[in-house]
Scaffold this motif. Structure first.
Motif: not given
Length: 57
Positions: A36-57
């Protein structure tokens, strides 16, 4: 006397079985909490990657 011996053996087996089940439940809970902790960490990382991708556009 024989009956008392049989009852002691049954009591020991029952107590051992309960301890074994308790240990197995604890192991399963620990494994679930870790996943559960690992899934939460992966979710945070994916949210950050999505935000970076949105900023790059």
């Amino acid at each position: 006397m024989k009956l008392a011996g049989i009852l002691c053996v049954l009591l020991a087996l029952t107590a051992g079985g309960l301890l074994w089940q308790t240990q197995r439940h604890g192991e399963a809970h620990t494994r679930y909490a870790s996943l559960s902790d690992e899934m939460q960490h992966n979710r945070v990382v994916m949210d950050e990657l999505r935000a970076m991708t949105a900023d790059a556009r």
